[in-house]
Design a protein around this motif. Structure first.
Motif, PDB file in Angstrom:
ATOM      1  N   LEU A 199       6.464   6.093   1.418  1.00  0.00           N
ATOM      2  CA  LEU A 199       6.968   6.446   0.085  1.00  0.00           C
ATOM      3  C   LEU A 199       7.210   5.178  -0.730  1.00  0.00           C
ATOM      4  N   HIS A 200       7.461   5.358  -2.011  1.00  0.00           N
ATOM      5  CA  HIS A 200       7.762   4.232  -2.889  1.00  0.00           C
ATOM      6  C   HIS A 200       9.268   4.176  -3.146  1.00  0.00           C
ATOM      7  N   ASP A 243      14.229  -0.508  -3.379  1.00  0.00           N
ATOM      8  CA  ASP A 243      14.862  -1.354  -2.373  1.00  0.00           C
ATOM      9  C   ASP A 243      15.080  -0.541  -1.097  1.00  0.00           C
ATOM     10  N   GLN A 290      17.774   0.498   0.459  1.00  0.00           N
ATOM     11  CA  GLN A 290      18.734   1.596   0.340  1.00  0.00           C
ATOM     12  C   GLN A 290      18.076   2.831  -0.275  1.00  0.00           C
ATOM     13  N   MET A 291      17.355   2.594  -1.361  1.00  0.00           N
ATOM     14  CA  MET A 291      16.681   3.702  -2.037  1.00  0.00           C
ATOM     15  C   MET A 291      15.595   4.283  -1.139  1.00  0.00           C
ATOM     16  N   GLU A 343      17.242   6.630   1.252  1.00  0.00           N
ATOM     17  CA  GLU A 343      17.645   7.875   0.590  1.00  0.00           C
ATOM     18  C   GLU A 343      16.438   8.731   0.227  1.00  0.00           C
ATOM     19  N   ASN A 344      15.374   8.068  -0.243  1.00  0.00           N
ATOM     20  CA  ASN A 344      14.162   8.826  -0.533  1.00  0.00           C
ATOM     21  C   ASN A 344      13.612   9.473   0.741  1.00  0.00           C
ATOM     22  N   ARG A 362      15.309  10.351   3.314  1.00  0.00           N
ATOM     23  CA  ARG A 362      16.197  11.479   3.631  1.00  0.00           C
ATOM     24  C   ARG A 362      15.781  12.703   2.819  1.00  0.00           C
ATOM     25  N   ASP A 363      15.480  12.471   1.532  1.00  0.00           N
ATOM     26  CA  ASP A 363      15.151  13.604   0.675  1.00  0.00           C
ATOM     27  C   ASP A 363      13.748  14.155   0.934  1.00  0.00           C
ATOM     28  N   GLU A 423       9.279  10.909  -5.174  1.00  0.00           N
ATOM     29  CA  GLU A 423      10.448  10.894  -4.303  1.00  0.00           C
ATOM     30  C   GLU A 423      11.696  11.354  -5.047  1.00  0.00           C
ATOM     31  N   ILE A 469      11.770  15.107  -5.744  1.00  0.00           N
ATOM     32  CA  ILE A 469      12.283  15.865  -4.604  1.00  0.00           C
ATOM     33  C   ILE A 469      13.790  15.702  -4.492  1.00  0.00           C
ATOM     34  N   ASN A 485      16.367  18.721  -4.537  1.00  0.00           N
ATOM     35  CA  ASN A 485      17.286  18.974  -3.415  1.00  0.00           C
ATOM     36  C   ASN A 485      18.715  19.173  -3.917  1.00  0.00           C
ATOM     37  N   TYR A 545      26.978  12.991  -1.081  1.00  0.00           N
ATOM     38  CA  TYR A 545      25.654  12.405  -1.275  1.00  0.00           C
ATOM     39  C   TYR A 545      25.259  12.401  -2.753  1.00  0.00           C
ATOM     40  N   ARG A 554      21.725   1.152 -11.369  1.00  0.00           N
ATOM     41  CA  ARG A 554      20.334   0.683 -11.496  1.00  0.00           C
ATOM     42  C   ARG A 554      19.897   0.652 -12.956  1.00  0.00           C
TER      43      ARG A 554
END
Lengths: 120, 244
Positions: free
Chosen positions: A52-53, A56, A58-59, A62-63, A65-66, B33, B36, B40, B133, B144
């Motif tokens: 995925l893109h 950083d 952390q993101m 999280e991405n 996870r999603d 991403e 999604i 979610n 979350y 950001r």
């Protein structure tokens, strides 16, 4: 005569697209690519599930996870920048893998096991 | 003391309407991403709404079900705050609104888990991980964007200006909340501190003026709710009882 047979193994991507080749980054796509590894439960290994893109780490987590754990696929996530993964070269597949083909004695299949032992 | 019907509907409507708003991003997110991710969150909110509506339907009795409460009530019967019904705007507005709402919801649910009404407490407890979350995800976007480029900062500033007038309503105590175990006006101070902490990191400032828009909890909504309901309720009103 030098013939080369191209065989692709899992994880090998031919030519320009192999991991390790920097991804060209344009203004529309300036987030780096990450590879995602998920461990489905305690005691098992993390397995590669996709990429995925993200901007950083952390993101990226999280991405991941999603995108990859929506259906309870995992309990732990690893991410690594795709550019940090180096793949074996498909052209070298012959010298890398073929020599193992006639060395069946490396498989532990020549032992007589007692009947009582299962799951071997 | 059990929670009143209006109070449960208020909690349900907040979640449903914001869930419906966020769902508008499905297939339109800035990147796959995040498309999604917001979908979610939308599903989390609609899940919360279902839990509250199911409980509300039991209290209301008769033919009421979670579906009749969501699909067959009129605009004036909805008890959601105005903030959640505002159009989704751009990504800055959507993520900032989510941050405002989720931060509020987290503080509220942290108190609702000790609510004397056990059903309310149970729903809050189940939802709180999700909301944690949502706060994390949305606050990271605020930082950001605020700490990003000139354009992202300008868009976030616009989102702050546009959404701030609706913030005060979060903390106005409505009649049906008086008997609730949680007084929302008591949450304002700590909410503002949480927002301030994130804004400091993002290089943003909290507006000095207090927001003046309210009425949603009384059923007096902005012009936008009618359009959401029209889209959301069309099928059930045109084909009553329709399932697929």
């Amino acid at each position: 005569m030098n013939t080369s047979i191209r065989r692709f193994f899992y994880g090998d991507i031919p030519g320009q697209e192999s991991a390790g080749t920097p991804v060209p980054q344009g203004p529309k796509n300036d987030w780096p690519l990450w590879e995602v590894f998920i461990r489905s439960k305690q005691g098992l290994d993390h397995k590669h599930v996709g990429s995925l893109h993200a901007a950083d780490a952390q993101m990226a987590i999280e991405n991941a996870r999603d995108v990859y754990t929506r259906r309870q696929e995992g309990i732990s996530i690893w991410v690594v920048k795709s550019q940090n993964i180096h793949a074996s070269r498909p052209e070298e597949a012959g010298e890398l893998y073929d020599p193992a083909a006639d060395k069946i004695y490396r498989h532990p299949t020549f032992y007589d096991l007692p009947d009582a032992i299962s799951h071997m | 003391m059990p929670a009143t019907l209006d109070y449960i509907l208020h909690l349900a409507d907040n979640a449903l309407i914001l869930g419906q708003r966020n769902a508008e991003w499905c297939g339109h997110g800035p990147v796959l991403e995040q498309d999604i991710a917001i979908s979610n969150i939308s599903l989390d909110l609609i899940g919360q709404a279902r839990s509250f509506y199911q409980y509300a339907a039991e209290i209301k009795g008769g033919d009421a079900t979670e579906d009749t409460l969501a699909y067959l009530r009129h605009e004036r019967e909805f008890r959601n705050i105005l903030l959640v019904e505002q159009p989704k705007g751009d990504w800055a507005y959507t993520t900032l609104r989510q941050f405002f709402f989720s931060t509020f919801q987290l503080l509220l649910f942290q108190r609702l888990i000790t609510h004397p009404d056990e059903r309310i407490a149970a729903i809050a407890e189940k939802s709180i991980k999700e909301v944690n979350y949502h706060v994390r995800w949305s606050s990271e976007w605020v930082v950001r964007l605020g700490d990003g480029t000139e354009e992202s900062r300008a868009r976030l500033q616009q989102a702050v200006d546009d959404s701030w007038p609706f913030v005060n309503e979060l903390f106005q105590v409505e009649n049906f909340e008086i008997e609730s175990a949680v007084q929302v006006n008591e949450l304002q101070k700590v909410w503002t501190e949480k927002i301030q902490a994130c804004f400091t990191e993002a290089g943003m400032e909290i507006p000095e003026t207090a927001g003046a828009r309210s009425g949603g909890k009384k059923g007096i909504h902005s012009e936008h709710l009618g359009y959401i309901l029209a889209e959301m309720q069309y099928l059930q009103r045109s084909y009553p009882g329709c399932e697929w």
